[in-house]
Design a protein around this motif. Structure first.
Motif, PDB file in Angstrom:
ATOM      1  N   ASN A 293      49.027  48.913  50.858  1.00  0.00           N
ATOM      2  CA  ASN A 293      48.004  49.133  50.260  1.00  0.00           C
ATOM      3  C   ASN A 293      47.016  49.290  50.529  1.00  0.00           C
ATOM      4  OD1 ASN A 293      46.857  49.284  47.424  1.00  0.00           O
ATOM      5  ND2 ASN A 293      48.204  47.941  46.262  1.00  0.00           N
ATOM      6  N   PRO A 294      46.247  50.523  50.353  1.00  0.00           N
ATOM      7  CA  PRO A 294      44.921  51.396  51.444  1.00  0.00           C
ATOM      8  C   PRO A 294      44.427  50.510  50.533  1.00  0.00           C
ATOM      9  CG  PRO A 294      46.023  52.719  49.981  1.00  0.00           C
ATOM     10  CD  PRO A 294      46.887  52.005  50.359  1.00  0.00           C
ATOM     11  N   TYR A 295      44.459  50.554  49.252  1.00  0.00           N
ATOM     12  CA  TYR A 295      43.348  50.778  48.241  1.00  0.00           C
ATOM     13  C   TYR A 295      43.228  48.643  48.708  1.00  0.00           C
ATOM     14  CZ  TYR A 295      44.385  54.210  45.589  1.00  0.00           C
ATOM     15  OH  TYR A 295      43.927  55.768  45.204  1.00  0.00           O
ATOM     16  N   PHE A 296      43.274  47.353  48.613  1.00  0.00           N
ATOM     17  CA  PHE A 296      43.820  46.340  49.051  1.00  0.00           C
ATOM     18  C   PHE A 296      42.814  46.171  50.849  1.00  0.00           C
ATOM     19  CE2 PHE A 296      45.102  42.502  50.050  1.00  0.00           C
ATOM     20  CZ  PHE A 296      44.599  41.619  49.187  1.00  0.00           C
ATOM     21  N   ASN A 297      43.406  47.382  50.839  1.00  0.00           N
ATOM     22  CA  ASN A 297      42.645  47.080  52.730  1.00  0.00           C
ATOM     23  C   ASN A 297      41.791  46.734  53.138  1.00  0.00           C
ATOM     24  OD1 ASN A 297      44.555  46.560  55.978  1.00  0.00           O
ATOM     25  ND2 ASN A 297      43.298  48.710  55.763  1.00  0.00           N
ATOM     26  N   GLU A 298      41.339  48.285  52.027  1.00  0.00           N
ATOM     27  CA  GLU A 298      39.623  48.190  52.040  1.00  0.00           C
ATOM     28  C   GLU A 298      38.894  47.198  52.512  1.00  0.00           C
ATOM     29  OE1 GLU A 298      36.629  51.783  50.783  1.00  0.00           O
ATOM     30  OE2 GLU A 298      37.846  50.990  49.083  1.00  0.00           O
ATOM     31  N   HIS A 299      38.845  46.156  51.229  1.00  0.00           N
ATOM     32  CA  HIS A 299      38.270  45.012  51.023  1.00  0.00           C
ATOM     33  C   HIS A 299      39.105  43.496  51.792  1.00  0.00           C
ATOM     34  CE1 HIS A 299      41.514  43.464  48.149  1.00  0.00           C
ATOM     35  NE2 HIS A 299      40.782  44.477  47.050  1.00  0.00           N
ATOM     36  N   TYR A 300      40.509  44.252  52.521  1.00  0.00           N
ATOM     37  CA  TYR A 300      40.746  43.126  53.264  1.00  0.00           C
ATOM     38  C   TYR A 300      40.643  42.420  54.275  1.00  0.00           C
ATOM     39  CZ  TYR A 300      44.906  40.713  56.723  1.00  0.00           C
ATOM     40  OH  TYR A 300      45.453  40.226  57.320  1.00  0.00           O
ATOM     41  N   ALA A 301      39.755  44.381  54.622  1.00  0.00           N
ATOM     42  CA  ALA A 301      39.130  44.425  56.194  1.00  0.00           C
ATOM     43  C   ALA A 301      37.826  43.546  55.946  1.00  0.00           C
ATOM     44  CB  ALA A 301      39.816  45.775  56.883  1.00  0.00           C
ATOM     45  N   GLN A 302      36.945  43.887  55.709  1.00  0.00           N
ATOM     46  CA  GLN A 302      36.001  43.766  54.939  1.00  0.00           C
ATOM     47  C   GLN A 302      35.625  42.692  55.197  1.00  0.00           C
ATOM     48  OE1 GLN A 302      33.229  45.565  54.935  1.00  0.00           O
ATOM     49  NE2 GLN A 302      32.119  43.915  55.623  1.00  0.00           N
ATOM     50  N   ASN A 303      36.782  41.611  54.421  1.00  0.00           N
ATOM     51  CA  ASN A 303      36.376  40.493  53.757  1.00  0.00           C
ATOM     52  C   ASN A 303      36.634  39.999  55.593  1.00  0.00           C
ATOM     53  OD1 ASN A 303      36.784  38.031  52.048  1.00  0.00           O
ATOM     54  ND2 ASN A 303      38.873  37.518  53.529  1.00  0.00           N
ATOM     55  N   MET A 304      37.527  40.096  56.369  1.00  0.00           N
ATOM     56  CA  MET A 304      37.654  39.539  57.566  1.00  0.00           C
ATOM     57  C   MET A 304      36.265  39.784  58.263  1.00  0.00           C
ATOM     58  SD  MET A 304      41.791  40.360  59.212  1.00  0.00           S
ATOM     59  CE  MET A 304      41.495  42.253  58.645  1.00  0.00           C
ATOM     60  N   HIS A 305      36.265  41.052  58.351  1.00  0.00           N
ATOM     61  CA  HIS A 305      34.663  41.352  59.431  1.00  0.00           C
ATOM     62  C   HIS A 305      33.434  40.168  58.733  1.00  0.00           C
ATOM     63  CE1 HIS A 305      31.742  44.034  61.156  1.00  0.00           C
ATOM     64  NE2 HIS A 305      31.166  43.867  59.837  1.00  0.00           N
TER      65      HIS A 305
END
Length: 308
Positions: free
Chosen positions: A160-172
């Motif tokens: 899901n590209p919408y979820f992936n956007e904040h998922y990646a930011q959270n790991m960062h």
């Protein structure tokens, strides 16, 4: 931001957008609660509501039966419930970055790898940690970050590209940089390590292009990327695991001795063995909801390669 993302807004289906908004709502509501309550709530919600409805619990039961066909049904049910509970807890714990870092002060660090890690840091030698979807795989990373380490990583993007956007930011936000799996991301990770950086990579994911290494007694195609990257960069390759404690909230971080095999396949077998040891001790802490083996797909691929 070093997450290998562009400035363009994510593009996906209406269903993706709706799913992401529902998940964001759950996350916001949970984050408004005290830490202990939010973690317990997401564990309960995943175990009792989400996992049974979306098929996660059934998938966990099917995988347990595939690996341990003689296990009593009651025990499989107990483990599957624990798996779903842990899954929900990990989900919200990793969105609670400041709390996760704060609680990392109580994490117990142990294992023969600790001395080697400290020596590598003093020598500015690259460090590549490998782990699996067990316990909370971010807990050891958070514990090291609290000690002044900066640990990036390579991640597989969410569909899901919408979820992936904040998922990646959270790991960062926990401790960047993070790199999206793929040629560009791998190149970024290699450059980061060659500059003396540190990173973590989860290796226990099915990949049709991987080597068929036995996992829990069954062949599971596994990429040898972690070992190959370590060889290329001269990084110390160290397995670590975040083991959830009986209180459901705290962790012990276990650091194994660095892997010294020269062959990437043998190194991958060694890290697989290290993960298996933890699963045998705490089967409810591994993500049995993952499609790790895909035996039907393996049989089809084998038949396709052997047919005239």
């Amino acid at each position: 931001m070093s997450t290998q993302q562009t400035d363009a807004a994510p593009s996906g289906s209406w269903g993706d957008w709706a799913e992401d908004r529902a998940l964001r709502g759950i996350i916001r509501t949970a984050l408004a609660l005290p830490y202990q309550r939010r973690v317990a709530l997401l564990g309960w919600l995943m175990r009792k509501v989400i996992a049974p409805r979306v098929g996660y619990r059934k998938r966990a039961l099917d995988h347990l039966a595939y690996i341990w066909p003689d296990m009593p049904e009651a025990e499989r049910n107990r483990i599957a419930d624990g798996v779903c509970d842990n899954f929900g807890r990990v989900f919200i714990e990793n969105y609670s970055v400041s709390d996760l870092l704060k609680r990392a002060e109580t994490t117990t660090l142990s294992g023969p790898g600790l001395e080697a890690i400290a020596a590598a840091r003093a020598e500015n030698r690259p460090l590549l940690f490998v782990t699996g979807h067990f316990g909370n795989f971010e807990a050891p990373r958070a514990a090291l970050v609290r000690q002044g380490y900066q640990i990036g990583g390579l991640y597989r993007p969410i569909a899901n590209p919408y979820f992936n956007e904040h998922y990646a930011q959270n790991m960062h936000d926990l401790s960047g940089p993070v790199f999206e799996q793929g040629r560009r991301g791998t190149m970024g990770l290699v450059k980061h390590l060659k500059q003396g950086g540190m990173a973590v990579l989860l290796f226990d994911i099915y990949d049709s292009g991987g080597v068929p290494i036995d996992f829990m007694g069954k062949p599971a195609p596994t990429l040898t990327s972690a070992a190959e990257i370590a060889h290329k960069t001269g990084a110390l390759l160290v397995p670590f695991f975040g083991v959830r404690q009986p209180d459901g909230l705290t962790f012990s971080a276990e650091f194994d001795a660095p892997l010294t095999h020269d062959d990437p396949v043998e190194q991958t077998r060694a890290m697989t063995s290290a993960l298996e040891q933890r699963i045998h001790r705490h089967p409810e802490q591994w993500f049995w909801v993952h499609r790790r083996w895909k035996p039907r797909r393996q049989r089809k691929r084998a038949a396709a390669t052997t047919s005239p």
